[in-house]
Design a protein around this motif. Structure first.
Motif, PDB file in Angstrom:
ATOM      1  N   GLU A  35       0.821  -1.212   0.000  1.00  0.00           N
ATOM      2  CA  GLU A  35       0.000   0.000   0.000  1.00  0.00           C
ATOM      3  C   GLU A  35       0.856   1.264   0.000  1.00  0.00           C
ATOM      4  O   GLU A  35       0.482   2.266  -0.602  1.00  0.00           O
ATOM      5  N   GLU A  36       2.029   1.212   0.657  1.00  0.00           N
ATOM      6  CA  GLU A  36       2.926   2.373   0.657  1.00  0.00           C
ATOM      7  C   GLU A  36       3.417   2.679  -0.753  1.00  0.00           C
ATOM      8  O   GLU A  36       3.430   3.830  -1.183  1.00  0.00           O
ATOM      9  N   VAL A  37       3.819   1.633  -1.469  1.00  0.00           N
ATOM     10  CA  VAL A  37       4.319   1.825  -2.834  1.00  0.00           C
ATOM     11  C   VAL A  37       3.179   2.264  -3.744  1.00  0.00           C
ATOM     12  O   VAL A  37       3.337   3.178  -4.553  1.00  0.00           O
ATOM     13  N   GLU A  38       2.031   1.636  -3.588  1.00  0.00           N
ATOM     14  CA  GLU A  38       0.867   2.007  -4.391  1.00  0.00           C
ATOM     15  C   GLU A  38       0.487   3.464  -4.156  1.00  0.00           C
ATOM     16  O   GLU A  38       0.188   4.197  -5.099  1.00  0.00           O
ATOM     17  N   SER A  39       0.525   3.899  -2.918  1.00  0.00           N
ATOM     18  CA  SER A  39       0.211   5.298  -2.593  1.00  0.00           C
ATOM     19  C   SER A  39       1.212   6.252  -3.231  1.00  0.00           C
ATOM     20  O   SER A  39       0.850   7.341  -3.667  1.00  0.00           O
ATOM     21  N   ALA A  40       2.473   5.839  -3.280  1.00  0.00           N
ATOM     22  CA  ALA A  40       3.495   6.678  -3.905  1.00  0.00           C
ATOM     23  C   ALA A  40       3.213   6.841  -5.394  1.00  0.00           C
ATOM     24  O   ALA A  40       3.280   7.952  -5.928  1.00  0.00           O
ATOM     25  N   PHE A  41       2.875   5.747  -6.076  1.00  0.00           N
ATOM     26  CA  PHE A  41       2.535   5.846  -7.496  1.00  0.00           C
ATOM     27  C   PHE A  41       1.262   6.672  -7.704  1.00  0.00           C
ATOM     28  O   PHE A  41       1.180   7.478  -8.625  1.00  0.00           O
ATOM     29  N   LYS A  42       0.293   6.486  -6.826  1.00  0.00           N
ATOM     30  CA  LYS A  42      -0.964   7.240  -6.945  1.00  0.00           C
ATOM     31  C   LYS A  42      -0.701   8.736  -6.846  1.00  0.00           C
ATOM     32  O   LYS A  42      -1.298   9.536  -7.562  1.00  0.00           O
ATOM     33  N   ALA A  98      -1.284  -3.383 -10.419  1.00  0.00           N
ATOM     34  CA  ALA A  98      -0.851  -4.744 -10.761  1.00  0.00           C
ATOM     35  C   ALA A  98       0.663  -4.879 -10.580  1.00  0.00           C
ATOM     36  O   ALA A  98       1.149  -5.900 -10.069  1.00  0.00           O
ATOM     37  N   PHE A  99       1.401  -3.859 -10.972  1.00  0.00           N
ATOM     38  CA  PHE A  99       2.856  -3.860 -10.836  1.00  0.00           C
ATOM     39  C   PHE A  99       3.261  -3.996  -9.373  1.00  0.00           C
ATOM     40  O   PHE A  99       4.124  -4.807  -9.022  1.00  0.00           O
ATOM     41  N   THR A 100       2.635  -3.228  -8.512  1.00  0.00           N
ATOM     42  CA  THR A 100       2.944  -3.253  -7.083  1.00  0.00           C
ATOM     43  C   THR A 100       2.610  -4.606  -6.476  1.00  0.00           C
ATOM     44  O   THR A 100       3.398  -5.174  -5.715  1.00  0.00           O
ATOM     45  N   LYS A 101       1.444  -5.150  -6.827  1.00  0.00           N
ATOM     46  CA  LYS A 101       1.061  -6.462  -6.306  1.00  0.00           C
ATOM     47  C   LYS A 101       2.059  -7.529  -6.750  1.00  0.00           C
ATOM     48  O   LYS A 101       2.427  -8.398  -5.976  1.00  0.00           O
ATOM     49  N   ASP A 102       2.519  -7.431  -7.995  1.00  0.00           N
ATOM     50  CA  ASP A 102       3.498  -8.380  -8.504  1.00  0.00           C
ATOM     51  C   ASP A 102       4.822  -8.259  -7.738  1.00  0.00           C
ATOM     52  O   ASP A 102       5.461  -9.261  -7.440  1.00  0.00           O
ATOM     53  N   LEU A 103       5.233  -7.044  -7.410  1.00  0.00           N
ATOM     54  CA  LEU A 103       6.467  -6.846  -6.644  1.00  0.00           C
ATOM     55  C   LEU A 103       6.421  -7.550  -5.296  1.00  0.00           C
ATOM     56  O   LEU A 103       7.411  -8.111  -4.847  1.00  0.00           O
TER      57      LEU A 103
END
Length: 96
Positions: free
Chosen positions: A31-38, A88-93
Motif C-alpha cells: 500500500e505504501e508503494v501504491e500510494s506513492a505511485f498514486k 498490478a505492478f505493485t502487487k506483482d512486486l
C-alpha cells in the motif's frame, strides 16, 4: 537521497520518487508503494503515464517501470493508451 537537486526542500515528487526507489524489503506494505505511485499520477488515477514516470523518477527508475509495468485497462476492458497499471505492478512486486 530525498533531495536530489539539493535545494534544501523536499517536494512531494522528490519524496514519492524516494519512496518508490526504496528497496521493497524496506517498505512495510504494498500500500505504501501504491500510494506513492498514486501521488505521481494526475488526479490520483489508477495508472501512471510514461511522462509522469519520467517527470518524477530518475531515468533508470522510469525505464524500469515502463519495461515492467503492464498496460492499464479500464473497468470495461479497454486499453488506455500510454497508461501503465501501477496497482498490478505493485502487487506483482510483493508476491514475487
Amino acid at each position: 537521497m530525498v533531495d536530489p537537486n539539493r535545494d534544501g526542500k523536499v517536494s512531494l515528487q522528490e519524496y514519492m520518487a524516494f519512496m518508490i526507489s526504496r528497496e521493497t524489503e524496506n517498505v512495510k506494505s504494498s500500500e505504501e508503494v501504491e500510494s506513492a505511485f498514486k501521488a505521481l499520477s494526475a488526479d490520483g488515477k489508477p495508472y501512471v503515464t510514461q511522462d509522469e514516470l519520467y517527470q518524477n523518477l530518475s531515468r533508470d527508475q522510469a525505464e524500469y517501470c515502463i519495461a515492467n509495468m503492464p498496460p492499464y485497462y479500464d473497468s470495461h476492458g479497454i486499453h488506455v493508451l500510454g497508461a501503465f497499471d501501477y496497482v498490478a505492478f505493485t502487487k506483482d512486486l510483493f508476491t514475487n
